[in-house]
Design an enzyme around this catalytic site. Structure first.
Site, mmCIF file in Angstrom:
data_model
loop_
_atom_site.group_PDB
_atom_site.id
_atom_site.type_symbol
_atom_site.label_atom_id
_atom_site.label_comp_id
_atom_site.label_asym_id
_atom_site.label_seq_id
_atom_site.Cartn_x
_atom_site.Cartn_y
_atom_site.Cartn_z
ATOM 1 N N CYS A 155 0.863 -1.185 0.000
ATOM 2 C CA CYS A 155 0.000 0.000 0.000
ATOM 3 C C CYS A 155 0.898 1.233 0.000
ATOM 4 O O CYS A 155 2.000 1.204 0.553
ATOM 5 C CB CYS A 155 -0.894 -0.008 1.241
ATOM 6 N N ASP A 156 0.390 2.305 -0.567
ATOM 7 C CA ASP A 156 1.152 3.552 -0.644
ATOM 8 C C ASP A 156 1.540 4.067 0.744
ATOM 9 O O ASP A 156 2.563 4.719 0.922
ATOM 10 C CB ASP A 156 0.281 4.594 -1.362
ATOM 11 N N CYS A 188 -19.667 2.496 6.804
ATOM 12 C CA CYS A 188 -18.331 2.934 7.202
ATOM 13 C C CYS A 188 -17.288 1.833 7.055
ATOM 14 O O CYS A 188 -16.198 2.046 6.534
ATOM 15 C CB CYS A 188 -18.373 3.420 8.644
ATOM 16 N N CYS A 218 -10.049 3.245 6.669
ATOM 17 C CA CYS A 218 -8.721 2.835 6.194
ATOM 18 C C CYS A 218 -7.809 2.434 7.359
ATOM 19 O O CYS A 218 -7.801 3.078 8.409
ATOM 20 C CB CYS A 218 -8.124 4.007 5.424
ATOM 21 N N CYS A 222 -13.448 7.852 13.677
ATOM 22 C CA CYS A 222 -14.745 7.216 14.012
ATOM 23 C C CYS A 222 -15.823 8.257 14.334
ATOM 24 O O CYS A 222 -16.916 8.229 13.767
ATOM 25 C CB CYS A 222 -14.531 6.249 15.168
#
Ligand code: SF4
Ligand code: SF4
Ligand code: SF4
Length: 365
Positions: free
Chosen positions: A276-277, A326, A330, A348
Site C-alpha cells: 500500500c502507498d 463505514c 482505512c 470514528c
C-alpha cells in the site's frame, strides 16, 4: 476477476515541492534507503512486460511520487511503447498520473491528452489556503503555477481530477474553496484526509486534521455538494459517490472504504513491491519485480498477512449502526495495538457525526 492495479513511483520520493505535510517524505524517512532514485527504462520494461503477462483483463498503471514527472517525458513515451509491444492478450490498459503540475508544459499536456492519461493534479483550494502548505523548494507558494498547468489541461483537453488534501485549513474553509472550484469549473474532486507523521500522536501540527474538524468538513461539503447534485449540476466527489454506491449495493472502488486492505502493488523506483502507498516501509516489502514475477509476489503477499491483519473487525464496529456504510475505514487511520490488532478508526466520531447528519439525503440520492 479484478483488474491488475500498479502504483509506480518512477522518481521514488524525489519532489520539487516541499509541502509541509508531505506523507511520502515521512514514509521515506522511516526506512533505510530514503530514495531509490529514478527508475531505469530497463526496470520499467520489465514491469510492463510482467504485468501484461500476468493481468487477465484490465491493467491500470498509476504514476505517483514524490513527483512522477521528474523522470522526464521520454520515460512515459517508453511506457507507451512497451505497453504496445507487450500487450499480447489485447488487454484494456489505463494510464493515470498524479502530479503537482510544476513541470507540465505544452508538450506534456499534448502527450497526456493523446495517450488518454487521467491526471490527478494537487491543489489545496484558493491561493490563500494552498500557499500555506503547498510550497516549492524556495518556500514560495505554488498556486500560480498549478493554475497555469490547469489552464493547459483545459486547452489541450486533458482529463483531470483536483486532488485536495484536507488539512485543518481546508476543513475550516471548505465553503469558500467549494465556491472557488465551482467558479473554475473543477467538476471532478477528490478530498484526501491529511496524515500526521508515522508514530506521532495525531493532531499536533498546525495542518493536522482532527476528528472534530473532519466531521464538520464532511457535513459542510456534503451540504454544498447535495445542493448542486439536486439542482442538476454534476460534481464528482469520490467519497460521497462511494457512499451512495454502497447504499445502492455496489462494492466501493476506494480502497479505504471496502472494510479491509486490498490487493495493491506499489512499486518503488528499483522495482520493489509494497502492499500500500502508506506502507512503503522496509518491513512491508513483498519482493522485487526485477527478480520475481507477479506470481511470486502474490505468494509472498499471502505469507505477509498484510490483508489478513486488516480483516478483524472491532466489537464497537460490529455493533455500530453505520457499520455497512463505514466498514471501519482505512487501516492507516487505525493504530496497531500491542497485541497486533488494530484499534478503532481515528475518524470514528467524524463518520458517526456525518452519517447521522446526511443519511436521509444520501439515501434519496
Ligand atoms: S507535491 Fe506531493 S510529493 Fe511533493 S512535497 Fe508535495 S505532497 Fe510531497
Ligand atoms: S491501508 Fe488503507 S489504503 Fe492501504 S490497503 Fe489498507 S485500507 Fe487500503
Ligand atoms: S463509525 Fe466508528 S464504530 Fe462505526 S463502523 Fe465506523 S469506525 Fe466503526
Amino acid at each position: 476477476m479484478y483488474p491488475l492495479n500498479l502504483l509506480i513511483k518512477p522518481a521514488s520520493g524525489y519532489c520539487n515541492f516541499k509541502c509541509k505535510y508531505c506523507f511520502y517524505e515521512d514514509v521515506a524517512h522511516n526506512r533505510e534507503v530514503q530514495s531509490y532514485g529514478f527508475m531505469s527504462t530497463k526496470t520499467l520494461e520489465q514491469i510492463v512486460k510482467k504485468a501484461l503477462k500476468f493481468a487477465k483483463d484490465e491493467c491500470t498503471f498509476t504514476f505517483q511520487g514524490g513527483e512522477p514527472t521528474l523522470v522526464g517525458l521520454d520515460f512515459y513515451k517508453d511506457l507507451i511503447k512497451f505497453q504496445k509491444k507487450y500487450n499480447k492478450k489485447g488487454l484494456k490498459i489505463h494510464n493515470t498520473i498524479q502530479t503537482n503540475g510544476y513541470l507540465i508544459d505544452k508538450e506534456w499536456a499534448k502527450f497526456l491528452h493523446n495517450n488518454n492519461f487521467l491526471v490527478g493534479i494537487s491543489l489545496d483550494g484558493t491561493k490563500e489556503i494552498n500557499d500555506i502548505n503547498r510550497i516549492d523548494a524556495n518556500k514560495e507558494g505554488t498556486y500560480d503555477k498549478i493554475l497555469e498547468t490547469i489552464e493547459l489541461f483545459n486547452k489541450y483537453k486533458v482529463e483531470y481530477n483536483i486532488l485536495t488534501v484536507v488539512t485543518s485549513y481546508v476543513a475550516t474553509n471548505i465553503k469558500s474553496i467549494y465556491e472557488f472550484y465551482k467558479e473554475k469549473n473543477f467538476s471532478y474532486q477528490q478530498y484526501i484526509p491529511c496524515l500526521d507523521p508515522i508514530g506521532e500522536i495525531r493532531g499536533n501540527h498546525e495542518y493536522s486534521l482532527t476528528p472534530k474538524l473532519y466531521g464538520k468538513f464532511l457535513k459542510d461539503l456534503f451540504d454544498l455538494w447535495y445542493e448542486d447534485m439536486t439542482n442538476g449540476r454534476f460534481v464528482y466527489n469520490r467519497y460521497f459517490e462511494n457512499i451512495v454506491g454502497i447504499i445502492k449495493g455496489f462494492r466501493p472502488e476506494a480502497c479505504g472504504m471496502i472494510g479491509h486492505c486490498t490487493l495493491q502493488n506499489v512499486i518503488e523506483a528499483d522495482g520493489s513491491v509494497y502492499p500500500c502507498d502508506f506502507y512503503v516501509l522496509d518491513d512491508q516489502k513483498i519482493g522485487n519485480l526485477i527478480e520475481m514475477d507477479f506470481e511470486d509476489i502474490e505468494r509472498k503477499r499471502s505469507e505477509s498477512k498484510f490483508i489478513e491483519t486488516s480483516l478483524k473487525v472491532e466489537d464497537c464496529c460490529m455493533e455500530c449502526k453505520w457499520k455497512n456504510l463505514c466498514r471501519g475505514g482505512c487501516r492507516r487511520d487505525r493504530d496497531e495495538n500491542m497485541d497486533g490488532n488494530l484499534s478503532v478508526n481515528y475518524f470514528c466520531e467524524s463518520y458517526k457525526e456525518f452519517f447521522e447528519y446526511a443519511i436521509d439525503r444520501l439515501v434519496k440520492l
